[in-house]
Design a protein around this motif. Sequence first.
Motif, PDB file in Angstrom:
ATOM      1  N   THR A  38       0.852  -1.185   0.000  1.00 19.02           N
ATOM      2  CA  THR A  38       0.000   0.000   0.000  1.00 19.02           C
ATOM      3  C   THR A  38       0.887   1.233   0.000  1.00 19.02           C
ATOM      4  OG1 THR A  38      -1.691  -1.190   1.276  1.00 19.02           O
ATOM      5  CG2 THR A  38      -1.894   1.210   1.137  1.00 19.02           C
ATOM      6  N   GLU A  56      -3.369   3.470  -8.587  1.00 17.05           N
ATOM      7  CA  GLU A  56      -4.289   4.522  -8.125  1.00 17.05           C
ATOM      8  C   GLU A  56      -3.719   5.919  -8.367  1.00 17.05           C
ATOM      9  OE1 GLU A  56      -6.399   7.414  -5.680  1.00 17.05           O
ATOM     10  OE2 GLU A  56      -4.278   6.850  -5.537  1.00 17.05           O
ATOM     11  N   GLY A 103      -9.156   1.080   4.964  1.00 10.61           N
ATOM     12  CA  GLY A 103      -8.282   0.941   3.818  1.00 10.61           C
ATOM     13  C   GLY A 103      -7.197  -0.105   3.981  1.00 10.61           C
ATOM     14  N   SER A 106     -14.657   6.038  -0.004  1.00 14.43           N
ATOM     15  CA  SER A 106     -13.318   5.752  -0.508  1.00 14.43           C
ATOM     16  C   SER A 106     -12.540   4.949   0.524  1.00 14.43           C
ATOM     17  CB  SER A 106     -12.581   7.057  -0.818  1.00 14.43           C
ATOM     18  OG  SER A 106     -11.267   6.798  -1.272  1.00 14.43           O
ATOM     19  N   LEU A 107     -12.102   3.755   0.130  1.00 13.14           N
ATOM     20  CA  LEU A 107     -11.306   2.921   1.030  1.00 13.14           C
ATOM     21  C   LEU A 107     -10.045   3.676   1.426  1.00 13.14           C
ATOM     22  CD1 LEU A 107     -11.522  -0.508  -0.859  1.00 13.14           C
ATOM     23  CD2 LEU A 107     -13.045   0.391   0.921  1.00 13.14           C
ATOM     24  N   ASN A 118     -10.207   2.236  -5.025  1.00 13.72           N
ATOM     25  CA  ASN A 118     -10.723   2.583  -3.699  1.00 13.72           C
ATOM     26  C   ASN A 118     -12.061   3.297  -3.731  1.00 13.72           C
ATOM     27  OD1 ASN A 118      -8.906   4.668  -4.849  1.00 13.72           O
ATOM     28  ND2 ASN A 118      -9.585   5.872  -3.105  1.00 13.72           N
ATOM     29  N   ALA A 158     -13.387  -5.381  -0.101  1.00 15.69           N
ATOM     30  CA  ALA A 158     -13.686  -4.484  -1.210  1.00 15.69           C
ATOM     31  C   ALA A 158     -14.724  -5.148  -2.099  1.00 15.69           C
ATOM     32  CB  ALA A 158     -12.426  -4.178  -2.020  1.00 15.69           C
ATOM     33  N   HIS A 180      -5.093   4.027   0.563  1.00 13.87           N
ATOM     34  CA  HIS A 180      -5.986   3.928  -0.595  1.00 13.87           C
ATOM     35  C   HIS A 180      -5.265   3.526  -1.881  1.00 13.87           C
ATOM     36  CE1 HIS A 180      -4.523   8.113  -0.435  1.00 13.87           C
ATOM     37  NE2 HIS A 180      -4.594   8.089  -1.756  1.00 13.87           N
TER      38      HIS A 180
END
Length: 338
Positions: free
Chosen positions: A34, A142, A114, A107-108, A84, A122, A58
């Motif tokens: 992440t 992302e 997250g 939004s994650l 996300n 998800a 995210h």
Amino acid sequence: MRAVVFDRPHHFRVMDVDDPRPRPEQVRLRTVATGICGTDRHLLAGGFMARFPLIPGHEIVAEVESLGECVAGLSIGDLVAVDNTVLCGHCAPCRRDQPLYCDHFFSLGVNGPGGFADLLVARAEKCFPLDGLEPMTAVLTEPLACAIHGADVLALRPGSDVLLFGAGPTGLLLAQLLVHGGAARVTVAAPSPHKLDVARHLGADETVRMDRSDPQASLRRLRALAPSGFDAVIEATGAPAVLAMCPEMTRTGGTVLVYGMAGADDTVPFSPYEIFSRELTIKGSFAQTHRFDRALLFLRTGRIRTDGIITDRFPLERFGDALSAVAGSTSVKAVVMG
């Protein structure tokens, strides 16, 4: 499971929390990597969409661990990049084809749990299989999707002369999109020599070091490159003082793109007469939605390169060190490993 928890402004803990359980249309994921983003710092300060307590993160690559009963098209063990954004599809903005402004935008890692955790859930349709793409490349999906949205908003004319302030991760990705998207010349301006080296390596035509102690000297160097101004000037730092300089660096009839995220209470002094008399256009680029497929294609083909962007990797328990690293001048992107 272990998770980073923002429990109040400017304070976080790495702690044990309950494992999440997927609903019928969801999958449970084991985090692989992440990315740390500047947005995480805003959230930790209580800004943007922060809701405490929050598990941030995210920019997520993960492995499918279990499937909800209604999930098809994914298998346990699949590596995926996770979009996300979760949109309702039925509010007024969604019905006007403006899903980024969904009234129920979820939004994650921003206003919901997250990726800075061992596990997360998800929606299945938000999980994009990597299909052999390396996770340390896919973790930039992302931020690249956000850069693609920025390029869409800018709608650059072929042959444009472009100035981009900022050489952070999304700035470096956006610069490459502009190089491939019709710009005749892309100039990147930033204070860090190391990041400017990366920008040159990734295709920037010109780089200018911004001297914080003498910004006017730096602006003179930029004016020497484009005496009549640049067709498009992009502010990708989030610093109001940098944005304030953008109109004067823009050619008459040109465009300023506000791409970096400033604080919600920040203000910038503009001359309305200058905007009016020189017919300048000011645009904003907020986030992304419906851009993951294009981002992954860019990464798979290698048209957008990521070498040199990820400079630091940390385990989850060293999340604080990861946050500190990205504030330095030599770190470009830090990633927390699952």
